[in-house]
Write a protein that holds these residues in place. Sequence first.
Motif, PDB file in Angstrom:
ATOM      1  N   GLN A  62      34.239  32.800  44.612  1.00  0.00           N
ATOM      2  CA  GLN A  62      35.429  32.621  43.774  1.00  0.00           C
ATOM      3  C   GLN A  62      36.697  33.102  44.492  1.00  0.00           C
ATOM      4  O   GLN A  62      37.783  33.104  43.919  1.00  0.00           O
ATOM      5  CB  GLN A  62      35.277  33.390  42.448  1.00  0.00           C
ATOM      6  CG  GLN A  62      34.369  32.712  41.421  1.00  0.00           C
ATOM      7  CD  GLN A  62      32.909  32.764  41.833  1.00  0.00           C
ATOM      8  OE1 GLN A  62      32.421  33.797  42.275  1.00  0.00           O
ATOM      9  NE2 GLN A  62      32.219  31.641  41.712  1.00  0.00           N
ATOM     10  N   LEU A  72      35.075  37.542  51.305  1.00  0.00           N
ATOM     11  CA  LEU A  72      35.422  36.886  50.041  1.00  0.00           C
ATOM     12  C   LEU A  72      34.185  36.241  49.445  1.00  0.00           C
ATOM     13  O   LEU A  72      33.345  35.697  50.162  1.00  0.00           O
ATOM     14  CB  LEU A  72      36.499  35.826  50.284  1.00  0.00           C
ATOM     15  CG  LEU A  72      37.846  36.342  50.821  1.00  0.00           C
ATOM     16  CD1 LEU A  72      38.808  35.185  51.022  1.00  0.00           C
ATOM     17  CD2 LEU A  72      38.446  37.388  49.875  1.00  0.00           C
ATOM     18  N   ASP A  73      34.091  36.303  48.125  1.00  0.00           N
ATOM     19  CA  ASP A  73      32.954  35.643  47.474  1.00  0.00           C
ATOM     20  C   ASP A  73      33.298  34.184  47.161  1.00  0.00           C
ATOM     21  O   ASP A  73      34.365  33.683  47.544  1.00  0.00           O
ATOM     22  CB  ASP A  73      32.504  36.433  46.241  1.00  0.00           C
ATOM     23  CG  ASP A  73      33.559  36.454  45.146  1.00  0.00           C
ATOM     24  OD1 ASP A  73      34.489  35.606  45.177  1.00  0.00           O
ATOM     25  OD2 ASP A  73      33.466  37.319  44.254  1.00  0.00           O
ATOM     26  N   GLN A  97      34.763  41.299  48.265  1.00  0.00           N
ATOM     27  CA  GLN A  97      33.562  42.078  47.947  1.00  0.00           C
ATOM     28  C   GLN A  97      33.263  42.993  49.140  1.00  0.00           C
ATOM     29  O   GLN A  97      33.466  42.590  50.292  1.00  0.00           O
ATOM     30  CB  GLN A  97      32.349  41.167  47.710  1.00  0.00           C
ATOM     31  CG  GLN A  97      32.523  40.194  46.576  1.00  0.00           C
ATOM     32  CD  GLN A  97      32.533  40.866  45.208  1.00  0.00           C
ATOM     33  OE1 GLN A  97      32.023  41.983  45.062  1.00  0.00           O
ATOM     34  NE2 GLN A  97      33.121  40.222  44.213  1.00  0.00           N
ATOM     35  N   ASN A 148      37.182  36.210  45.568  1.00  0.00           N
ATOM     36  CA  ASN A 148      37.442  37.637  45.332  1.00  0.00           C
ATOM     37  C   ASN A 148      36.832  38.473  46.457  1.00  0.00           C
ATOM     38  O   ASN A 148      35.728  38.170  46.923  1.00  0.00           O
ATOM     39  CB  ASN A 148      36.812  38.076  43.995  1.00  0.00           C
ATOM     40  CG  ASN A 148      37.359  37.275  42.834  1.00  0.00           C
ATOM     41  OD1 ASN A 148      38.569  37.051  42.749  1.00  0.00           O
ATOM     42  ND2 ASN A 148      36.481  36.817  41.953  1.00  0.00           N
TER      43      ASN A 148
END
Lengths: 177, 311
Positions: free
Chosen positions: A44, A41-42, A48, A46
């Motif tokens: 934010q 997760l990045d 990746q 999301n």
Amino acid sequence: MRRGKASVRTMAATAIGVLVLAGCQHGADDGPRVAPPLSGLDLQGNPQDIAELAGEVVVVNAWASWCGPCRDEMPVLEAAQDAHGDDGLHVLGINTRDRTDAAQDLVAETGVSFPSVVDTEGTLAVEWGISGMPQTFVVDRDGTIAAHRFGAVDQDWIDSVIVPLVHGTSVSEEEEP
Amino acid sequence: MRRVLAWSVAVAIGIFAILGLWSAATDSGPVSAEDTAREVSQSLRCPTCAGESIADSSALLSDAMRRTVEQQVRQGRSAHEIQAWFAERYGDEVLLAPPHTGYGWLLWAAPVALVGAAVVVLLVRGGPANRRRWTGLLALAATTLVGVWLLVPRAGAPVPQGMQQEGAGPVDTLPILRDAVDHAPGNAGLRLAFAGALEEAGKDAEAVKAYAAATRLRPLDPDTRYRHAFALVRSGEPRAAREVLEESLRVRQDHAPSLLLLGALVHGEDPDRASALLQQFVQLAPEHPAADQVTAFLEGGLGQMPAEVLP
């Protein structure tokens, strides 16, 4: 006595031969390293995954908000992605051993748009063989590590290493730390 | 000559018997995943430390490497596979024992080869008296070397699949240390151990408080103050860390780790002062693992702070 001298000479020659052969074998083991996996997760939240960027040139940059040189190089990386993104250049960060809020503040402050996978425990950094920060890897379109930069990147490095890769000129640069 | 050979064979058999007994006595059967992870960690060098294994190092990179080793052991990888994985990323230098490939083979084979060569030279050049005296000793040395050589690769045995679920994960020492600190609140050493365990568990804010308490107990100890400052940086309080370090350097001007950390912290705002601090650090601790990188950093050839400078 003469036989003894001949034996010593033979042994010395054998030792040299073994050394040479060992050197050849060592050299044969070297070669471009396949890029390790990189997903998560990045900042934010999301997902990746570098695998989704297969066939593109990916700049993998390990950074943290507490690292001064990392702060300095972020605009350089952002500018590179802006300039060469249409030609297949992507920047993917690894935010290592950092506080998420401090990392998010730095991203907001520098205005970078590239995603960074959160690596709270530092194990992703180990997967990439990172021993200090910042460090940057360039993964070519074949998925191998074509260049490895210790320390902050600058525009000269972008022009001499990244641009030729993006536009099809092969390059191989492995720096010593 | 026949008598010497007979003695050599007898000595060789004896040594193998002793090695076998020792091996059997020390082999406690299938090992747990935790034991294997510990064993592998002891075989890997901390890349940012001076000759420490990642098992013994408190560096954050070592912590991440230990976690990686534990993950791979749980996935069923053998010690040799894990060592090779690390060597691919960090080079053969990460292995505390030389690898059984490339030049590494020479380090393993050289002692045996040298003994063999010495035997040949003695047989060719030595007189009868020398031969009798040395052949037995050489047989003894060669047998010992071969025995050790054969025993060392035992670390590469794969982890038994059935044991991988047992003992996974480190023992939780936090509650024990918390109780100990509650019972002996004036013990600075316990406070430091507690703070370190909190850091290990990722509880940075609590770790800062524990280090602050230890610093109050040992206000003139630069090492305690340095660890307090380090924890402050990790928890996102670099200004507070700078205050702690400034005070430390007033107490002791030649504390190299404090010079290094403070130099790194003030680099963005005051490059001249950072250079002065880092130069002082290099002069005081030229053997420090970060000294070369800091020198390169000062010379402008490397825009990278060594990993151990900042948390």
